[in-house]
Design a protein around this motif. Structure first.
Motif, PDB file in Angstrom:
ATOM      1  N   ASN A 139      -7.649 -11.876   6.142  1.00 50.94           N
ATOM      2  CA  ASN A 139      -7.645 -10.415   6.254  1.00 50.94           C
ATOM      3  C   ASN A 139      -7.786  -9.964   7.700  1.00 50.94           C
ATOM      4  OD1 ASN A 139      -7.227  -9.952   3.535  1.00 50.94           O
ATOM      5  ND2 ASN A 139      -9.412  -9.905   3.060  1.00 50.94           N
ATOM      6  N   VAL A 140      -8.578 -10.689   8.477  1.00 49.92           N
ATOM      7  CA  VAL A 140      -8.701 -10.378   9.907  1.00 49.92           C
ATOM      8  C   VAL A 140      -7.367 -10.638  10.604  1.00 49.92           C
ATOM      9  CG1 VAL A 140      -9.788 -11.107  12.078  1.00 49.92           C
ATOM     10  CG2 VAL A 140     -11.193 -10.714  10.044  1.00 49.92           C
ATOM     11  N   ALA A 141      -6.732 -11.760  10.287  1.00 48.60           N
ATOM     12  CA  ALA A 141      -5.444 -12.102  10.909  1.00 48.60           C
ATOM     13  C   ALA A 141      -4.364 -11.097  10.539  1.00 48.60           C
ATOM     14  CB  ALA A 141      -5.012 -13.508  10.496  1.00 48.60           C
ATOM     15  N   LEU A 142      -4.441 -10.543   9.329  1.00 43.96           N
ATOM     16  CA  LEU A 142      -3.419  -9.614   8.849  1.00 43.96           C
ATOM     17  C   LEU A 142      -3.741  -8.155   9.159  1.00 43.96           C
ATOM     18  CD1 LEU A 142      -2.820 -11.244   5.360  1.00 43.96           C
ATOM     19  CD2 LEU A 142      -1.135 -11.091   7.199  1.00 43.96           C
ATOM     20  N   VAL A 143      -4.787  -7.895   9.936  1.00 37.82           N
ATOM     21  CA  VAL A 143      -5.220  -6.520  10.171  1.00 37.82           C
ATOM     22  C   VAL A 143      -4.102  -5.658  10.766  1.00 37.82           C
ATOM     23  CG1 VAL A 143      -6.230  -6.764  12.485  1.00 37.82           C
ATOM     24  CG2 VAL A 143      -7.196  -5.131  10.859  1.00 37.82           C
ATOM     25  N   MET A 187       1.654 -15.821  -2.972  1.00 38.76           N
ATOM     26  CA  MET A 187       0.198 -15.805  -2.851  1.00 38.76           C
ATOM     27  C   MET A 187      -0.368 -14.497  -3.398  1.00 38.76           C
ATOM     28  SD  MET A 187      -0.371 -17.403   0.945  1.00 38.76           S
ATOM     29  CE  MET A 187      -2.093 -17.800   0.765  1.00 38.76           C
ATOM     30  N   CYS A 188       0.276 -13.408  -3.062  1.00 36.93           N
ATOM     31  CA  CYS A 188      -0.167 -12.103  -3.565  1.00 36.93           C
ATOM     32  C   CYS A 188      -0.100 -12.058  -5.089  1.00 36.93           C
ATOM     33  CB  CYS A 188       0.674 -10.979  -2.960  1.00 36.93           C
ATOM     34  SG  CYS A 188       0.355 -10.700  -1.214  1.00 36.93           S
ATOM     35  N   ASP A 189       0.960 -12.616  -5.657  1.00 42.47           N
ATOM     36  CA  ASP A 189       1.088 -12.666  -7.119  1.00 42.47           C
ATOM     37  C   ASP A 189      -0.055 -13.462  -7.745  1.00 42.47           C
ATOM     38  OD1 ASP A 189       3.388 -11.126  -7.072  1.00 42.47           O
ATOM     39  OD2 ASP A 189       4.744 -12.843  -7.283  1.00 42.47           O
ATOM     40  N   ILE A 241      -4.177  -8.589  -0.556  1.00 46.95           N
ATOM     41  CA  ILE A 241      -2.901  -8.182  -1.154  1.00 46.95           C
ATOM     42  C   ILE A 241      -2.317  -6.985  -0.415  1.00 46.95           C
ATOM     43  CG2 ILE A 241      -1.853  -7.204  -3.236  1.00 46.95           C
ATOM     44  CD1 ILE A 241      -3.875  -8.984  -4.830  1.00 46.95           C
ATOM     45  N   GLU A 242      -3.158  -6.018  -0.102  1.00 39.92           N
ATOM     46  CA  GLU A 242      -2.690  -4.827   0.617  1.00 39.92           C
ATOM     47  C   GLU A 242      -2.147  -5.192   1.998  1.00 39.92           C
ATOM     48  OE1 GLU A 242      -4.738  -1.006   2.793  1.00 39.92           O
ATOM     49  OE2 GLU A 242      -5.645  -1.739   0.946  1.00 39.92           O
ATOM     50  N   THR A 279     -15.756 -10.445  -3.746  1.00 42.01           N
ATOM     51  CA  THR A 279     -14.549 -11.256  -3.918  1.00 42.01           C
ATOM     52  C   THR A 279     -13.379 -10.377  -4.327  1.00 42.01           C
ATOM     53  OG1 THR A 279     -15.882 -13.172  -4.547  1.00 42.01           O
ATOM     54  CG2 THR A 279     -13.545 -13.236  -5.117  1.00 42.01           C
ATOM     55  N   SER A 280     -13.599  -9.475  -5.273  1.00 43.92           N
ATOM     56  CA  SER A 280     -12.536  -8.562  -5.708  1.00 43.92           C
ATOM     57  C   SER A 280     -12.049  -7.695  -4.556  1.00 43.92           C
ATOM     58  CB  SER A 280     -13.022  -7.682  -6.859  1.00 43.92           C
ATOM     59  OG  SER A 280     -13.208  -8.452  -8.016  1.00 43.92           O
ATOM     60  N   ARG A 281     -12.988  -7.235  -3.730  1.00 50.05           N
ATOM     61  CA  ARG A 281     -12.622  -6.393  -2.582  1.00 50.05           C
ATOM     62  C   ARG A 281     -11.781  -7.182  -1.579  1.00 50.05           C
ATOM     63  NH1 ARG A 281     -17.336  -4.762  -1.224  1.00 50.05           N
ATOM     64  NH2 ARG A 281     -17.729  -6.110   0.536  1.00 50.05           N
ATOM     65  N   GLN A 282     -12.176  -8.434  -1.308  1.00 47.22           N
ATOM     66  CA  GLN A 282     -11.412  -9.264  -0.369  1.00 47.22           C
ATOM     67  C   GLN A 282     -10.020  -9.579  -0.909  1.00 47.22           C
ATOM     68  OE1 GLN A 282     -12.146  -9.996   2.784  1.00 47.22           O
ATOM     69  NE2 GLN A 282     -14.038  -8.847   2.570  1.00 47.22           N
TER      70      GLN A 282
END
Length: 118
Positions: free
Chosen positions: A32-36, A81-83, A106-107, A98-101
């Protein structure tokens, strides 16, 4: 779950408890940090995405697509991966963190794909 995605649980029926390791959570956070930013190059996100795939037990083909494939192949892997993670999204078996991450991954991954799908 299909063969490309796996998720380990302990127990049976209603008493199943998720078997989510700290490494699984950390891999999502790192990705998530890498995809920011949707404008980050593929080379910078390959390793964090590969770790997510590995820690979450995704099909080796998905991991190979994101970690070593061409840009088009990597995009297919990211969407796969998103699927896989979307199947877990909102599961009552997962912690709120975990759900939030998973939701954040995915977003951000989908934003990255939209920006970089040329």
């Amino acid at each position: 779950m299909d063969n490309a995605c796996s998720y380990d649980t302990v127990g049976e029926g209603w008493h199943r408890q998720p078997s989510v390791s700290p490494e699984q959570i950390e891999s999502l956070k790192d990705a998530n940090v890498a995809l920011v930013s949707g404008f980050v190059c593929l080379a910078r996100i390959r390793e964090p995405l590969g770790l997510v795939g590995g820690y979450w037990g995704m099909d080796p083909e998905i991991i190979l697509q994101v970690s070593a494939g061409s840009p088009r192949t990597a995009i297919r892997g990211i969407l796969a991966m998103c699927d896989c993670l979307a199947k877990l999204q909102g599961s009552p078996e997962l912690s709120e963190e975990t759900s939030r991450q998973i939701s954040l991954f995915i977003e951000r991954a989908n934003i990255w794909v939209r920006i970089n799908n040329i």
